[in-house]
Design an enzyme around this catalytic site. Sequence first.
Site, short mmCIF file in Angstrom:
data_model
loop_
_atom_site.label_atom_id
_atom_site.label_comp_id
_atom_site.label_asym_id
_atom_site.label_seq_id
_atom_site.Cartn_x
_atom_site.Cartn_y
_atom_site.Cartn_z
N GLY A 7 0.78 -1.32 0.06
CA GLY A 7 0.04 -0.17 0.10
C GLY A 7 0.86 1.22 0.14
CB VAL A 116 -1.11 0.66 9.19
CG1 VAL A 116 -1.27 1.90 9.44
CG2 VAL A 116 0.46 0.28 9.69
CG HIS A 173 -7.16 2.78 15.72
ND1 HIS A 173 -6.89 3.80 16.64
CD2 HIS A 173 -6.90 3.13 14.41
CE1 HIS A 173 -6.20 4.85 15.45
NE2 HIS A 173 -6.51 4.46 14.23
#
Length: 306
Positions: A7, A116, A173
């Site tokens: 990415g 991530v 998160h």
Amino acid sequence: PRVTIVGAGRVGSTLAQRIAEKNLADVVLLDIVEGMPQGLALDLMEARGIELHNRQIVGTNNYADTSGSQIVVITAGLPRKPGMSRDDLLKTNAKIVVEAAKNAIACSPHAIFIVVTNPLDVMTYLAWQATGLPRERIMGMAGVLDSARFETFIALELGVLPADVKAMVLGSHGDLMVPLSRYATVNGIPITELLDVATIERLVQRTRNGGAEIVELMQTGGAFFAPASATSVMVESILLNQSRLLPTATYLQGEYGLEDVVIGVPCRLGCGGIENVLELNLSDSETEALHTSAQSVRQNIMKAQE
Ligand code: NAI
């Protein structure tokens, strides 16, 4: 050493810059868009003489070029648009992350993985499942960023140096993250001595909303400078075997009374990945918040697998 970043978007490309310019490792930037990672890599290579490092940065669309990486970071997927929660990205990103993890592990069977892509905890769980890796070698980045945001807001409120503020944010998160205010200090002085309860609560809320605040301001995608910095700290602790104790999304096996779920807790990161998970003596309300947060991750893991 070599770090692959899957990415090459805003987080991925900024992370490539951080890793190369901190002189940590050579970098392979992979993306599905043809030409784009190659162009970014060339641009970063052309800065080397000015930034004074000699790291190789390669851009590619082919996993074969990532082989033998010590670390694989997965940032592939869609970011949020204004009004979206991280959970809205669930199904699309699940497919992308699972495919990326499988392709990357096939080329770098000894790598340590850092996820991530959002929704972070769910994506880390799915990548753990897809790779079959022991939990030491696959983790998610969120807590270092959320903690940095909390520290920033505390520093701004008190007018002190951000580096003098230390805080840790656990949990998932998202809106249910668990900032541990009673552990937050300014050079060892608890913030509870420096700020009143209402002010601390306001800073906690701003931290929970930290990602969305930036999405609303930018309107085109989300934060990437601080996320890249936060990820680079985890990469550094692993590559340099620093054993830093960092909030890390990890697969829990009974710690904090939780199992078969991924959530952020303090972990020591070294050359083998997660060296150990630290179990803090949390208060009842902190434990409850952590469990609520884990419950929402579980629900989303099930939704992603439907
Ligand atoms: P971006 O849109 O700039 O970059 C994503 C990149 O992934 C694009 O270049 C796209 O072409 C690529 N991509 C899509 N499908 C792919 C595939 N199958 N294989 C390889 N590459 C593929 O997005 P940005 O801002 O870099 O964010 C990336 C992800 O990170 C998002 O999901 C975002 O929500 C998340 N994020 C997570 C944070 C955290 O704390 N964990 C903080 C900031 C962002």
